[in-house]
Design a protein around this motif. Structure first.
Motif, PDB file in Angstrom:
ATOM      1  N   PRO A 241      33.613   8.059   2.471  1.00 53.45           N
ATOM      2  CA  PRO A 241      33.474   7.124   1.350  1.00 53.45           C
ATOM      3  C   PRO A 241      32.323   6.145   1.586  1.00 53.45           C
ATOM      4  CG  PRO A 241      35.321   6.507   2.730  1.00 53.45           C
ATOM      5  CD  PRO A 241      34.810   7.817   3.243  1.00 53.45           C
ATOM      6  N   ARG A 242      31.927   5.509   0.526  1.00 53.97           N
ATOM      7  CA  ARG A 242      30.871   4.514   0.632  1.00 53.97           C
ATOM      8  C   ARG A 242      31.431   3.257   1.301  1.00 53.97           C
ATOM      9  NH1 ARG A 242      26.609   5.699  -2.850  1.00 53.97           N
ATOM     10  NH2 ARG A 242      26.288   3.602  -3.586  1.00 53.97           N
ATOM     11  N   VAL A 243      30.630   2.649   2.154  1.00 49.23           N
ATOM     12  CA  VAL A 243      31.057   1.496   2.942  1.00 49.23           C
ATOM     13  C   VAL A 243      30.526   0.227   2.285  1.00 49.23           C
ATOM     14  CG1 VAL A 243      30.824   0.391   5.198  1.00 49.23           C
ATOM     15  CG2 VAL A 243      31.053   2.856   5.037  1.00 49.23           C
ATOM     16  N   PRO A 244      31.359  -0.821   2.169  1.00 49.45           N
ATOM     17  CA  PRO A 244      30.844  -2.072   1.608  1.00 49.45           C
ATOM     18  C   PRO A 244      29.724  -2.641   2.484  1.00 49.45           C
ATOM     19  CG  PRO A 244      33.241  -2.155   1.830  1.00 49.45           C
ATOM     20  CD  PRO A 244      32.770  -0.901   2.509  1.00 49.45           C
ATOM     21  N   ALA A 245      28.661  -3.089   1.840  1.00 47.59           N
ATOM     22  CA  ALA A 245      27.519  -3.633   2.579  1.00 47.59           C
ATOM     23  C   ALA A 245      27.892  -4.916   3.313  1.00 47.59           C
ATOM     24  CB  ALA A 245      26.358  -3.888   1.625  1.00 47.59           C
ATOM     25  N   VAL A 246      28.956  -5.577   2.890  1.00 43.70           N
ATOM     26  CA  VAL A 246      29.369  -6.819   3.544  1.00 43.70           C
ATOM     27  C   VAL A 246      29.782  -6.568   4.994  1.00 43.70           C
ATOM     28  CG1 VAL A 246      31.815  -6.783   2.881  1.00 43.70           C
ATOM     29  CG2 VAL A 246      30.649  -8.957   3.173  1.00 43.70           C
ATOM     30  N   ASN A 247      30.167  -5.342   5.328  1.00 40.27           N
ATOM     31  CA  ASN A 247      30.529  -5.032   6.711  1.00 40.27           C
ATOM     32  C   ASN A 247      29.340  -5.205   7.653  1.00 40.27           C
ATOM     33  OD1 ASN A 247      33.090  -4.481   5.927  1.00 40.27           O
ATOM     34  ND2 ASN A 247      32.920  -2.272   6.083  1.00 40.27           N
ATOM     35  N   TYR A 248      28.136  -5.041   7.134  1.00 40.44           N
ATOM     36  CA  TYR A 248      26.948  -5.204   7.949  1.00 40.44           C
ATOM     37  C   TYR A 248      26.627  -6.684   8.197  1.00 40.44           C
ATOM     38  CZ  TYR A 248      26.213  -0.242   7.420  1.00 40.44           C
ATOM     39  OH  TYR A 248      26.371   1.112   7.465  1.00 40.44           O
ATOM     40  N   VAL A 249      27.344  -7.574   7.533  1.00 40.43           N
ATOM     41  CA  VAL A 249      27.228  -9.004   7.788  1.00 40.43           C
ATOM     42  C   VAL A 249      28.430  -9.483   8.603  1.00 40.43           C
ATOM     43  CG1 VAL A 249      27.129 -11.285   6.693  1.00 40.43           C
ATOM     44  CG2 VAL A 249      25.881  -9.370   5.697  1.00 40.43           C
ATOM     45  N   ARG A 250      29.600  -8.909   8.319  1.00 40.99           N
ATOM     46  CA  ARG A 250      30.823  -9.338   9.007  1.00 40.99           C
ATOM     47  C   ARG A 250      30.742  -9.166  10.516  1.00 40.99           C
ATOM     48  NH1 ARG A 250      34.990  -6.256   5.178  1.00 40.99           N
ATOM     49  NH2 ARG A 250      35.446  -7.922   3.715  1.00 40.99           N
ATOM     50  N   VAL A 251      30.294  -8.015  10.970  1.00 43.29           N
ATOM     51  CA  VAL A 251      30.322  -7.708  12.405  1.00 43.29           C
ATOM     52  C   VAL A 251      29.413  -8.643  13.200  1.00 43.29           C
ATOM     53  CG1 VAL A 251      29.850  -5.942  14.135  1.00 43.29           C
ATOM     54  CG2 VAL A 251      31.058  -5.344  12.040  1.00 43.29           C
ATOM     55  N   PRO A 252      28.131  -8.795  12.848  1.00 46.09           N
ATOM     56  CA  PRO A 252      27.316  -9.722  13.646  1.00 46.09           C
ATOM     57  C   PRO A 252      27.770 -11.177  13.503  1.00 46.09           C
ATOM     58  CG  PRO A 252      26.032  -8.878  11.818  1.00 46.09           C
ATOM     59  CD  PRO A 252      27.313  -8.107  11.832  1.00 46.09           C
ATOM     60  N   ALA A 253      28.264 -11.554  12.331  1.00 46.44           N
ATOM     61  CA  ALA A 253      28.753 -12.927  12.161  1.00 46.44           C
ATOM     62  C   ALA A 253      29.970 -13.170  13.044  1.00 46.44           C
ATOM     63  CB  ALA A 253      29.093 -13.192  10.698  1.00 46.44           C
ATOM     64  N   PHE A 254      30.886 -12.207  13.083  1.00 49.56           N
ATOM     65  CA  PHE A 254      32.078 -12.348  13.931  1.00 49.56           C
ATOM     66  C   PHE A 254      31.687 -12.462  15.398  1.00 49.56           C
ATOM     67  CE2 PHE A 254      35.116 -10.157  16.703  1.00 49.56           C
ATOM     68  CZ  PHE A 254      36.183 -11.034  16.608  1.00 49.56           C
ATOM     69  N   LEU A 255      30.807 -11.568  15.870  1.00 50.38           N
ATOM     70  CA  LEU A 255      30.409 -11.595  17.274  1.00 50.38           C
ATOM     71  C   LEU A 255      29.667 -12.885  17.620  1.00 50.38           C
ATOM     72  CD1 LEU A 255      29.285  -7.886  17.737  1.00 50.38           C
ATOM     73  CD2 LEU A 255      31.376  -8.970  18.587  1.00 50.38           C
ATOM     74  N   SER A 256      28.825 -13.343  16.720  1.00 53.08           N
ATOM     75  CA  SER A 256      28.087 -14.579  16.965  1.00 53.08           C
ATOM     76  C   SER A 256      29.031 -15.778  17.024  1.00 53.08           C
ATOM     77  CB  SER A 256      27.052 -14.777  15.860  1.00 53.08           C
ATOM     78  OG  SER A 256      26.405 -16.003  16.012  1.00 53.08           O
ATOM     79  N   LEU A 257      29.979 -15.847  16.103  1.00 51.33           N
ATOM     80  CA  LEU A 257      30.936 -16.962  16.114  1.00 51.33           C
ATOM     81  C   LEU A 257      31.874 -16.882  17.307  1.00 51.33           C
ATOM     82  CD1 LEU A 257      31.702 -17.291  12.316  1.00 51.33           C
ATOM     83  CD2 LEU A 257      30.373 -18.840  13.754  1.00 51.33           C
ATOM     84  N   LEU A 258      32.204 -15.677  17.734  1.00 51.93           N
ATOM     85  CA  LEU A 258      33.032 -15.527  18.934  1.00 51.93           C
ATOM     86  C   LEU A 258      32.290 -16.051  20.162  1.00 51.93           C
ATOM     87  CD1 LEU A 258      35.654 -14.416  20.183  1.00 51.93           C
ATOM     88  CD2 LEU A 258      34.465 -12.250  20.480  1.00 51.93           C
ATOM     89  N   LEU A 259      31.016 -15.711  20.276  1.00 46.70           N
ATOM     90  CA  LEU A 259      30.215 -16.245  21.387  1.00 46.70           C
ATOM     91  C   LEU A 259      30.113 -17.767  21.312  1.00 46.70           C
ATOM     92  CD1 LEU A 259      27.302 -13.664  21.585  1.00 46.70           C
ATOM     93  CD2 LEU A 259      29.070 -14.069  23.298  1.00 46.70           C
ATOM     94  N   LEU A 260      29.958 -18.290  20.099  1.00 49.72           N
ATOM     95  CA  LEU A 260      29.883 -19.742  19.945  1.00 49.72           C
ATOM     96  C   LEU A 260      31.210 -20.394  20.312  1.00 49.72           C
ATOM     97  CD1 LEU A 260      28.275 -22.221  19.078  1.00 49.72           C
ATOM     98  CD2 LEU A 260      29.105 -21.829  16.746  1.00 49.72           C
ATOM     99  N   ALA A 261      32.324 -19.780  19.925  1.00 48.61           N
ATOM    100  CA  ALA A 261      33.635 -20.346  20.257  1.00 48.61           C
ATOM    101  C   ALA A 261      33.856 -20.381  21.764  1.00 48.61           C
ATOM    102  CB  ALA A 261      34.740 -19.543  19.579  1.00 48.61           C
ATOM    103  N   VAL A 262      33.388 -19.374  22.466  1.00 52.98           N
ATOM    104  CA  VAL A 262      33.578 -19.321  23.918  1.00 52.98           C
ATOM    105  C   VAL A 262      32.626 -20.290  24.631  1.00 52.98           C
ATOM    106  CG1 VAL A 262      33.336 -17.839  25.942  1.00 52.98           C
ATOM    107  CG2 VAL A 262      34.471 -16.974  23.899  1.00 52.98           C
ATOM    108  N   TRP A 263      31.393 -20.360  24.187  1.00 51.36           N
ATOM    109  CA  TRP A 263      30.372 -21.118  24.902  1.00 51.36           C
ATOM    110  C   TRP A 263      29.954 -22.415  24.210  1.00 51.36           C
ATOM    111  CZ3 TRP A 263      29.440 -19.589  29.677  1.00 51.36           C
ATOM    112  CH2 TRP A 263      29.726 -18.275  30.020  1.00 51.36           C
ATOM    113  N   TYR A 264      30.712 -22.884  23.210  1.00 55.89           N
ATOM    114  CA  TYR A 264      30.249 -24.027  22.430  1.00 55.89           C
ATOM    115  C   TYR A 264      29.970 -25.289  23.246  1.00 55.89           C
ATOM    116  CZ  TYR A 264      34.682 -26.580  22.366  1.00 55.89           C
ATOM    117  OH  TYR A 264      35.780 -27.280  22.725  1.00 55.89           O
ATOM    118  N   PRO A 265      30.712 -25.593  24.307  1.00 57.83           N
ATOM    119  CA  PRO A 265      30.338 -26.814  25.035  1.00 57.83           C
ATOM    120  C   PRO A 265      28.922 -26.741  25.606  1.00 57.83           C
ATOM    121  CG  PRO A 265      32.522 -26.072  25.704  1.00 57.83           C
ATOM    122  CD  PRO A 265      31.926 -24.992  24.864  1.00 57.83           C
TER     123      PRO A 265
END
Length: 179
Positions: A98-122
């Motif tokens: 099936p066709r994949v929503p293009a938003v998935n190509y934003v979700r994954v890098p945004a999630f990984l970036s925010l996860l890194l920020l949550a771990v290393w924010y200090p």
């Protein structure tokens, strides 16, 4: 032919298929889940040895902050991204898939970036006052490194989106020849 004694037959509930039927997944999955529970219990015991009241308050505060602030925030952000992506269309992802929503190509890098920020924010936000004195390392590059990793994640995701769009684009129709 001699039949094996019933004592030597595997118990139907302890066989791989029996566990899969009763548990719903493979025995390896069950083992990994049990190991993760054991690790969580061990970490909880070690964590609560120090100051259990402060740890409990931190967990309650983190749960409330997540449920009351962060969940609505990223739900609204995701809905806005879905609306924008639906206007732009969907990306084909294979001849029979099936066709994949293009938003998935934003979700994954945004999630990984925010996860890194949550771990290393200090360190990213330079909120560790004695970091240089304690470690002898400079805390300044953390923000630059996080920004570079975030840019690389989004660039890689854009490359994946571009590749998927080009690979599975419908062929151009050939003009009919006049007789």
């Amino acid at each position: 032919m001699k039949r094996p004694h019933p004592r030597h037959l595997p118990h139907p509930h302890l066989s791989r298929d029996g566990i899969r039927r009763r548990y719903g997944a493979s025995p390896l999955h069950l083992l990994l889940v049990l190991c993760s529970f054991a690790l969580a219990i061990y970490a909880g015991i070690r964590l609560l040895k120090g100051e259990p009241i402060k740890v409990a308050l931190w967990f309650v505060g983190a749960a409330l902050a997540h449920d009351l602030l962060l969940l609505p925030l990223y739900t609204l952000t995701d809905r806005a991204a879905q609306t924008l992506a639906d206007r732009l269309g969907r990306v084909p992802h294979g001849p029979h898939s099936p066709r994949v929503p293009a938003v998935n190509y934003v979700r994954v890098p945004a999630f990984l970036s925010l996860l890194l920020l949550a771990v290393w924010y200090p360190l990213v936000l330079r909120r560790v006052p004695g970091y240089r004195n304690t470690t002898g390392l400079d805390p300044d590059p953390f923000l630059d490194h996080w920004l570079l990793i975030t840019a690389a994640l989004f660039a890689l995701s854009a490359l994946c989106l571009l590749t998927a769009t080009i690979r599975h684009r419908p062929p151009k129709p050939h003009p009919a020849k006049a007789p």
